[in-house]
Design a protein around this motif. Structure first.
Motif, PDB file in Angstrom:
ATOM      1  N   TRP A   7       0.833  -1.202   0.000  1.00 44.36           N
ATOM      2  CA  TRP A   7       0.000   0.000   0.000  1.00 44.36           C
ATOM      3  C   TRP A   7       0.867   1.251   0.000  1.00 44.36           C
ATOM      4  O   TRP A   7       1.907   1.320   0.675  1.00 44.36           O
ATOM      5  N   GLU A   8       0.442   2.235  -0.776  1.00 44.82           N
ATOM      6  CA  GLU A   8       1.170   3.494  -0.825  1.00 44.82           C
ATOM      7  C   GLU A   8       0.173   4.598  -1.131  1.00 44.82           C
ATOM      8  O   GLU A   8      -0.761   4.396  -1.915  1.00 44.82           O
ATOM      9  N   PHE A   9       0.373   5.741  -0.477  1.00 43.87           N
ATOM     10  CA  PHE A   9      -0.434   6.917  -0.809  1.00 43.87           C
ATOM     11  C   PHE A   9       0.511   8.019  -1.306  1.00 43.87           C
ATOM     12  O   PHE A   9       1.486   8.351  -0.629  1.00 43.87           O
ATOM     13  N   THR A  10       0.211   8.538  -2.497  1.00 39.18           N
ATOM     14  CA  THR A  10       1.125   9.477  -3.146  1.00 39.18           C
ATOM     15  C   THR A  10       0.403  10.755  -3.540  1.00 39.18           C
ATOM     16  O   THR A  10      -0.708  10.703  -4.080  1.00 39.18           O
ATOM     17  N   ILE A  11       1.019  11.873  -3.257  1.00 43.35           N
ATOM     18  CA  ILE A  11       0.546  13.151  -3.803  1.00 43.35           C
ATOM     19  C   ILE A  11       1.560  13.585  -4.849  1.00 43.35           C
ATOM     20  O   ILE A  11       2.758  13.665  -4.562  1.00 43.35           O
ATOM     21  N   ARG A  12       1.087  13.807  -6.057  1.00 39.35           N
ATOM     22  CA  ARG A  12       1.981  14.228  -7.133  1.00 39.35           C
ATOM     23  C   ARG A  12       1.572  15.627  -7.598  1.00 39.35           C
ATOM     24  O   ARG A  12       0.396  15.872  -7.873  1.00 39.35           O
ATOM     25  N   THR A  13       2.521  16.559  -7.661  1.00 43.07           N
ATOM     26  CA  THR A  13       2.174  17.930  -8.038  1.00 43.07           C
ATOM     27  C   THR A  13       2.197  18.083  -9.550  1.00 43.07           C
ATOM     28  O   THR A  13       2.683  17.219 -10.272  1.00 43.07           O
ATOM     29  N   GLU A  14       1.697  19.242 -10.011  1.00 48.82           N
ATOM     30  CA  GLU A  14       1.667  19.525 -11.443  1.00 48.82           C
ATOM     31  C   GLU A  14       3.084  19.630 -12.000  1.00 48.82           C
ATOM     32  O   GLU A  14       3.297  19.478 -13.193  1.00 48.82           O
ATOM     33  N   ALA A  15       4.070  19.896 -11.129  1.00 45.50           N
ATOM     34  CA  ALA A  15       5.462  19.985 -11.583  1.00 45.50           C
ATOM     35  C   ALA A  15       6.163  18.630 -11.505  1.00 45.50           C
ATOM     36  O   ALA A  15       7.330  18.518 -11.853  1.00 45.50           O
ATOM     37  N   GLY A  16       5.453  17.604 -11.046  1.00 42.28           N
ATOM     38  CA  GLY A  16       6.029  16.260 -11.028  1.00 42.28           C
ATOM     39  C   GLY A  16       6.616  15.837  -9.687  1.00 42.28           C
ATOM     40  O   GLY A  16       7.074  14.707  -9.556  1.00 42.28           O
ATOM     41  N   ALA A  17       6.604  16.736  -8.690  1.00 41.28           N
ATOM     42  CA  ALA A  17       7.151  16.352  -7.373  1.00 41.28           C
ATOM     43  C   ALA A  17       6.237  15.303  -6.721  1.00 41.28           C
ATOM     44  O   ALA A  17       5.014  15.372  -6.851  1.00 41.28           O
ATOM     45  N   ARG A  18       6.850  14.342  -6.027  1.00 43.90           N
ATOM     46  CA  ARG A  18       6.087  13.269  -5.394  1.00 43.90           C
ATOM     47  C   ARG A  18       6.252  13.298  -3.877  1.00 43.90           C
ATOM     48  O   ARG A  18       7.356  13.487  -3.374  1.00 43.90           O
ATOM     49  N   VAL A  66      -8.267  12.345  -7.910  1.00 44.03           N
ATOM     50  CA  VAL A  66      -8.003  11.312  -6.912  1.00 44.03           C
ATOM     51  C   VAL A  66      -7.983   9.958  -7.621  1.00 44.03           C
ATOM     52  O   VAL A  66      -8.874   9.657  -8.421  1.00 44.03           O
ATOM     53  N   HIS A  67      -6.952   9.164  -7.355  1.00 47.20           N
ATOM     54  CA  HIS A  67      -6.816   7.834  -7.963  1.00 47.20           C
ATOM     55  C   HIS A  67      -6.990   6.761  -6.899  1.00 47.20           C
ATOM     56  O   HIS A  67      -6.493   6.902  -5.793  1.00 47.20           O
ATOM     57  N   SER A  68      -7.650   5.673  -7.305  1.00 47.19           N
ATOM     58  CA  SER A  68      -7.858   4.550  -6.387  1.00 47.19           C
ATOM     59  C   SER A  68      -7.204   3.299  -6.931  1.00 47.19           C
ATOM     60  O   SER A  68      -7.029   3.151  -8.141  1.00 47.19           O
ATOM     61  N   TYR A  69      -6.895   2.367  -6.024  1.00 47.77           N
ATOM     62  CA  TYR A  69      -6.607   1.004  -6.454  1.00 47.77           C
ATOM     63  C   TYR A  69      -7.864   0.499  -7.158  1.00 47.77           C
ATOM     64  O   TYR A  69      -8.972   0.734  -6.697  1.00 47.77           O
ATOM     65  N   ARG A 101      -9.666   5.209   2.591  1.00 45.82           N
ATOM     66  CA  ARG A 101     -10.455   5.906   1.580  1.00 45.82           C
ATOM     67  C   ARG A 101     -10.408   7.407   1.847  1.00 45.82           C
ATOM     68  O   ARG A 101     -10.150   7.854   2.970  1.00 45.82           O
ATOM     69  N   LEU A 102     -10.707   8.158   0.798  1.00 42.13           N
ATOM     70  CA  LEU A 102     -10.909   9.584   0.984  1.00 42.13           C
ATOM     71  C   LEU A 102     -12.250   9.783   1.688  1.00 42.13           C
ATOM     72  O   LEU A 102     -13.203   9.055   1.413  1.00 42.13           O
ATOM     73  N   LEU A 103     -12.324  10.752   2.588  1.00 42.53           N
ATOM     74  CA  LEU A 103     -13.581  11.108   3.254  1.00 42.53           C
ATOM     75  C   LEU A 103     -13.769  12.608   3.088  1.00 42.53           C
ATOM     76  O   LEU A 103     -12.965  13.401   3.586  1.00 42.53           O
ATOM     77  N   ILE A 104     -14.794  12.962   2.298  1.00 41.82           N
ATOM     78  CA  ILE A 104     -15.019  14.382   2.021  1.00 41.82           C
ATOM     79  C   ILE A 104     -16.516  14.640   2.134  1.00 41.82           C
ATOM     80  O   ILE A 104     -17.255  14.647   1.164  1.00 41.82           O
ATOM     81  N   PRO A 105     -17.009  14.760   3.385  1.00 42.17           N
ATOM     82  CA  PRO A 105     -18.449  14.652   3.645  1.00 42.17           C
ATOM     83  C   PRO A 105     -19.295  15.777   3.059  1.00 42.17           C
ATOM     84  O   PRO A 105     -20.508  15.603   2.945  1.00 42.17           O
ATOM     85  N   LYS A 122     -13.051   5.329  -2.524  1.00 47.64           N
ATOM     86  CA  LYS A 122     -12.614   4.160  -1.753  1.00 47.64           C
ATOM     87  C   LYS A 122     -11.260   3.678  -2.280  1.00 47.64           C
ATOM     88  O   LYS A 122     -10.902   3.939  -3.430  1.00 47.64           O
ATOM     89  N   TRP A 123     -10.556   2.902  -1.490  1.00 44.88           N
ATOM     90  CA  TRP A 123      -9.280   2.275  -1.858  1.00 44.88           C
ATOM     91  C   TRP A 123      -8.302   3.313  -2.415  1.00 44.88           C
ATOM     92  O   TRP A 123      -7.631   3.116  -3.433  1.00 44.88           O
ATOM     93  N   VAL A 124      -8.270   4.448  -1.761  1.00 44.14           N
ATOM     94  CA  VAL A 124      -7.518   5.579  -2.325  1.00 44.14           C
ATOM     95  C   VAL A 124      -6.036   5.237  -2.437  1.00 44.14           C
ATOM     96  O   VAL A 124      -5.445   4.582  -1.565  1.00 44.14           O
ATOM     97  N   HIS A 125      -5.442   5.686  -3.514  1.00 43.39           N
ATOM     98  CA  HIS A 125      -4.049   5.356  -3.832  1.00 43.39           C
ATOM     99  C   HIS A 125      -3.206   6.633  -3.944  1.00 43.39           C
ATOM    100  O   HIS A 125      -2.028   6.655  -3.620  1.00 43.39           O
ATOM    101  N   GLY A 126      -3.829   7.706  -4.435  1.00 39.27           N
ATOM    102  CA  GLY A 126      -3.049   8.933  -4.564  1.00 39.27           C
ATOM    103  C   GLY A 126      -3.879  10.094  -5.085  1.00 39.27           C
ATOM    104  O   GLY A 126      -5.035   9.930  -5.472  1.00 39.27           O
TER     105      GLY A 126
END
Lengths: 250, 199
Positions: free
Chosen positions: B45-56, B110-113, B150-154, B163-167
């Motif tokens: 399992w991994e959670f990744t935030i990737r910016t528009e400039a490519g930074a991870r 938002v990307h999920s498995y 999972r993401l929770l954004i009520p 669900k199954w959020v990946h990044g």
């Protein structure tokens, strides 16, 4: 596109800052410019916006987004707010908030609908009503940095009493061409009959598509849909048309 | 503490009205998904935030679950018209995850498995509005409800709470996700009944 020094740590954007009203100016019958002193303001780009938070004594709180009207100027931030008659927030900001009062401000927000002085292409600004505000920040930024990039402004407004920044835009600004369109009622002897923006307005007052201008369109959703559609139909590449829409949100 | 603005009262409001238009209350927890429940191995399992400039920026499970967490109690609103009140979660605030991210982006995809995606304005992930949740009602989050996380954004319809959020991918321009590209509303505010495009 250059992307120098515009990113900010989101942690800085996140924090609410105390904004004290330092001055207010009348811009039209229904709009006021609010000049805030915001200690810790990180600066902004022309075209970005800020969120305003108001909190009542019983703890109720609400937020709205407003375009930043001023070019970056230290910790001083200007918002130009048009009163929405049945609004919850704008009548308070335009009529009630007095010099010395405080609100909370967060920002700047937005990295797409911005003009950077290092851009060299000609610029077309198309404003509907209070959609002029972020475009005015671009005009002010251009002036502040002494840019010679040619700008053209096409400003569509209901009637003269709704017109913003009248005296400032009346001043000569070399390289900035201005065209005013009135949709309901125009000043006496105005050559163009009142009406919505047309393709011919944009072809005569804008740039030919082969000049490859960047076009910024801001106004209500209806206005933006119409004006952006006309620009595409005139041959402007959709990738060079940037839009910002707002709905009534008082 | 928020600062009080002198003379501001706001509109009259009724805190009893917790049900957005067109919704009904349910007390069980229905399951709706676009596809089969993916099996996600915690070792991978991994959670990744990737910016528009490519930074991870990325976290594995051990790193992620050692971050300070919060326990929000929130109401859920599904576009299929059920609402569930006072659900109790544990998760990491997106404010914390995004705090050191350098970006000028306005949008998030938002990307999920399992290849699900959903989009939203970046602002909606900030200011105490969103979490990556990994516990529900005191228990590990069950796979059918999006476990391990999972993401929770009520404040948006539940299809945005991937669900199954990946990044999360930060973008200068909006890009539609799975449901949004087949006719669901691009934003999905339950209080404005933004179910489908054109609502």
């Amino acid at each position: 596109m250059a992307r120098a020094a515009v990113s900010r740590r989101l942690g800085d954007r996140l924090s609410w800052k105390t904004a004290r009203l330092a001055d207010r100016r009348i811009e039209s019958d229904v709009a006021r410019t609010l000049v805030f002193e915001v200690p810790g303001w990180p600066g902004h780009l022309a075209g970005q916006h800020a969120d305003v938070r108001l909190t009542a004594e019983d703890g109720y709180s609400t937020q709205r987004s407003y375009s930043l009207a001023s070019a970056p100027d230290g910790e001083s931030v200007e918002l130009t707010v048009q009163r929405v008659s049945d609004g919850e927030v704008s009548p308070y900001l335009t009529d009630e908030l007095a010099v010395g009062d405080v609100v909370e401000l967060r920002g700047p927000v937005g990295g797409w609908f911005v003009w950077r002085p290092e851009q060299k292409e000609p610029i077309l600004l198309v404003a509907g009503g209070s959609g002029l505000v972020p475009l005015m920040a671009m005009i002010r930024m251009r002036r502040a940095v002494g840019s010679r990039t040619p700008f053209r402004l096409v400003y569509s407004v209901r009637s003269p009493e709704y017109q913003l920044f009248v005296s400032e835009l009346r001043r000569d600004d070399p390289g900035l061409d201005k065209t005013y369109l009135y949709t309901r009622s125009s000043p006496p002897q105005w050559p163009r009959p009142p009406g919505q923006i047309t393709a011919s307005d944009l072809s005569s007052a804008g740039w030919p598509p082969d000049f490859e201008p960047t076009c910024y369109v801001c106004g209500s959703t209806g206005f933006v849909e119409k004006a952006a559609g006309l620009l595409v139909a005139l041959g402007h590449h959709p990738g060079r048309i940037r839009t910002e829409r707002f709905g009534p949100s008082g | 503490m928020p600062i009080v603005s002198r003379g501001f009262h706001g509109r009259a409001r009724d805190t009893q009205h917790r049900l957005p238009p067109g919704q009904y209350e349910t007390t069980d927890f229905p399951v709706l998904s676009a596809g089969p429940t993916p099996a996600v191995n915690l070792d991978e399992w991994e959670f990744t935030i990737r910016t528009e400039a490519g930074a991870r920026h990325s976290w594995n499970w051990a790193q992620f679950t050692s971050l300070p967490s919060q326990t929000p109690t929130v109401d859920l609103h599904c576009v299929t018209k059920w609402s569930k009140f006072d659900t109790e979660w544990q998760g990491v605030s997106l404010d914390l995850l995004l705090e050191d991210v350098e970006t000028s982006a306005d949008y998030a995809l938002v990307h999920s498995y399992g290849d699900y995606t959903t989009n939203l304005p970046l602002e909606d992930l900030l200011d105490g509005q969103a979490w990556i949740a990994y516990r529900y009602d005191g228990e590990e989050l069950a796979p059918e409800h999006g476990g391990p996380a999972r993401l929770l954004i009520p404040h948006l319809y539940l299809w945005k709470s991937a669900k199954w959020v990946h990044g999360i991918q930060l973008l200068d321009e909006d890009e539609r996700g799975f449901w949004e590209s087949v006719g669901y509303h691009n934003y999905g505010d339950p209080w404005r009944e933004q179910r489908y495009q054109g609502d």
